[in-house]
Scaffold this active site. Structure first.
Site, PDB file in Angstrom:
ATOM      1  N   SER A 195       0.810  -1.215   0.000  1.00  0.00           N
ATOM      2  CA  SER A 195       0.000   0.000   0.000  1.00  0.00           C
ATOM      3  C   SER A 195       0.848   1.272   0.000  1.00  0.00           C
ATOM      4  CB  SER A 195      -0.939   0.008   1.219  1.00  0.00           C
ATOM      5  OG  SER A 195      -0.193   0.024   2.422  1.00  0.00           O
TER       6      SER A 195
ATOM      7  N   GLN B 162     -39.178   1.560  13.902  1.00  0.00           N
ATOM      8  CA  GLN B 162     -39.912   0.828  14.934  1.00  0.00           C
ATOM      9  C   GLN B 162     -40.975   1.704  15.587  1.00  0.00           C
ATOM     10  OE1 GLN B 162     -39.345  -2.384  15.352  1.00  0.00           O
ATOM     11  NE2 GLN B 162     -40.888  -2.673  16.946  1.00  0.00           N
TER      12      GLN B 162
ATOM     13  N   GLU C  90     -15.822   4.455   2.723  1.00  0.00           N
ATOM     14  CA  GLU C  90     -14.689   5.196   3.285  1.00  0.00           C
ATOM     15  C   GLU C  90     -14.184   4.571   4.583  1.00  0.00           C
ATOM     16  OE1 GLU C  90     -14.408   9.418   2.869  1.00  0.00           O
ATOM     17  OE2 GLU C  90     -16.252   9.465   1.700  1.00  0.00           O
TER      18      GLU C  90
ATOM     19  N   THR D  91     -14.978   0.647   6.536  1.00  0.00           N
ATOM     20  CA  THR D  91     -16.058   0.014   7.286  1.00  0.00           C
ATOM     21  C   THR D  91     -15.884   0.250   8.781  1.00  0.00           C
ATOM     22  OG1 THR D  91     -14.847  -2.064   7.547  1.00  0.00           O
ATOM     23  CG2 THR D  91     -16.200  -1.819   5.540  1.00  0.00           C
TER      24      THR D  91
END
Length: 408
Positions: free
Chosen positions: A184, A361, A388, A390
């Site tokens: 990376s 609900q 962007e 998790t």
């Protein structure tokens, strides 16, 4: 350095009220239609451009607000209106942040204006990082950029996915591998100018939520861009790669890659988007609970409902506090020593999912129908814990930052 405060100044309040009015009068009335159509709401974007909301000047003013609250305040109000349409309005901002975070002054001045166009000719931009096999695992990225020294051009090949405005953008910002051995750390960002041969739109995704925002694959086949389109320039890239190689040998500190620099800058803004959606759902549920009667009294008279609303509002306010703290820290150059940016995105995202579910609900059967907006808000909220970074990745970032360990 601006002092941290929870009190907006008069100018900020004026901007907030202006944005809220646009969200209430323009975005909300169009929300259900564009959600059903699953298309980019160009007329709404154009209206935003006409009044100055969709413009480089507006976002620059908010981005450089010395308190750091300009962007989160704007995101909250627009996403209070509708998440899908708001993302179409602000989606270009991620590409713009990518250029701001990695580009030279000349690149910033050249390309960001082309991302927006003007009120008479609206344009959008796309930030392309994720791939079919490389989402959270950015080290698995396969898109390659190879330098053609003879022509001073970079040649890009690969497929990007989950790109907001992908394929329809005027300008694409593409993250690609330039040195595969560095993982990376061997990534760089590139501008792909308008009408560049070899770039095409792949699959357009039909999504669970944020349907008014265009999301698609971007296919790059021998896409050639000038050397000047490498964000930051080749000299800076070569220096960064050399440091990464040296640190890889010695086990030194990590070097941030281009995609991560963009995501770190945008995480509090995503948290603010989530706060806006959560607040919208809470307000609908509160109003409904006050007027809906069962067993001869408003349902808010029941602790089961009232306590839910109390928890909803508490979580929303706590999320906003985390977002504003991270935004203030970022603009004032304070390091996220406890991953405060990830904290804000994590908590606000989870809050949006929980609060919108509670709103459904409280509305009962009505909440499950498209006659009421909480159904759409609940679908929209799911994205905040996914894109962007998790929620699981945010927790990993926080844990690694706090422990100093390479937790997997």
């Amino acid at each position: 350095m601006a002092e941290f405060t929870m009190e907006l100044n008069d100018e900020q309040k004026e901007v907030r009220d202006w944005l809220h009015g646009f969200a209430a009068d323009v975005i909300r009335p169009a929300a259900a239609e564009w959600d059903e159509r699953e298309e980019t709401p160009w007329p709404v974007i154009q209206e935003a451009a006409k009044v100055g909301i969709y413009s480089l000047d507006f976002y620059a003013q908010q981005y450089f607000d010395p308190t750091g609250l300009g962007i989160p305040m704007a995101m909250e109000e627009l996403f209070w209106g509708d998440a899908g349409i708001a993302l179409s309005i602000v989606g270009t901002g991620l590409a713009a942040v990518g250029v701001l975070a990695n580009g030279t002054e000349e690149q910033i001045g050249t390309w960001i204006p082309q991302m927006y166009g003007d009120a008479n000719d609206v344009k959008v931009a796309a930030f392309c990082s994720s791939e079919p096999d490389a989402g959270s695992d950015v080290a698995s990225m396969r898109t390659r950029a190879v330098y053609d020294e003879a022509k001073d051009e970079w040649v890009l090949n690969g497929t990007k996915t989950w790109a907001t405005n992908g394929g329809i953008a005027n300008v694409h910002v593409v993250v690609a591998v330039v040195d595969a051995e560095l993982g990376s750390k061997g990534h760089a960002s590139f501008i792909v100018p308008p009408n560049t041969p070899g770039l095409s739109q792949g699959q357009k995704f039909k999504k669970h939520g944020i349907r008014a925002s265009h999301t698609a694959e971007v296919v790059l086949e021998n896409v050639r861009v000038p050397g000047s389109c490498l964000l930051g320039g080749k000299e800076k890239l070569d220096q960064r790669l050399a440091r990464a190689r040296e640190r890889a040998k010695t086990g030194g500190e990590r070097v941030k890659n281009a995609a991560m620099a963009t995501f770190e800058a945008s995480r509090p803004a995503v948290g603010a988007m989530a706060v806006g959606t959560a607040r919208a759902a809470y307000e609908v549920a509160l109003d409904y609970a006050k007027t809906r009667e069962q067993f001869g009294r408003p349902i808010i008279d029941n602790q089961g409902v009232a306590f839910q609303l109390a928890d909803m509002r508490t979580s929303i306010d706590a999320a906003r506090l985390l977002v504003w703290r991270a935004s203030w820290m970022a603009i004032n150059g304070k390091q996220f020593t406890a991953a405060e940016g990830s904290m804000s995105k994590l908590f606000a995202s989870e809050t949006a999912k929980k609060v919108t579910a509670q709103a459904v609900q409280i509305l009962g059967g009505n909440g499950y129908t498209r006659e009421y907006p909480v159904e759409r808000m609940h679908r929209d909220a799911a994205i905040y814990t996914i894109f962007e970074g998790t929620s699981e990745i945010q927790r990993l970032v926080i844990a690694r930052t706090l422990s100093g360990m390479s937790i997997r």
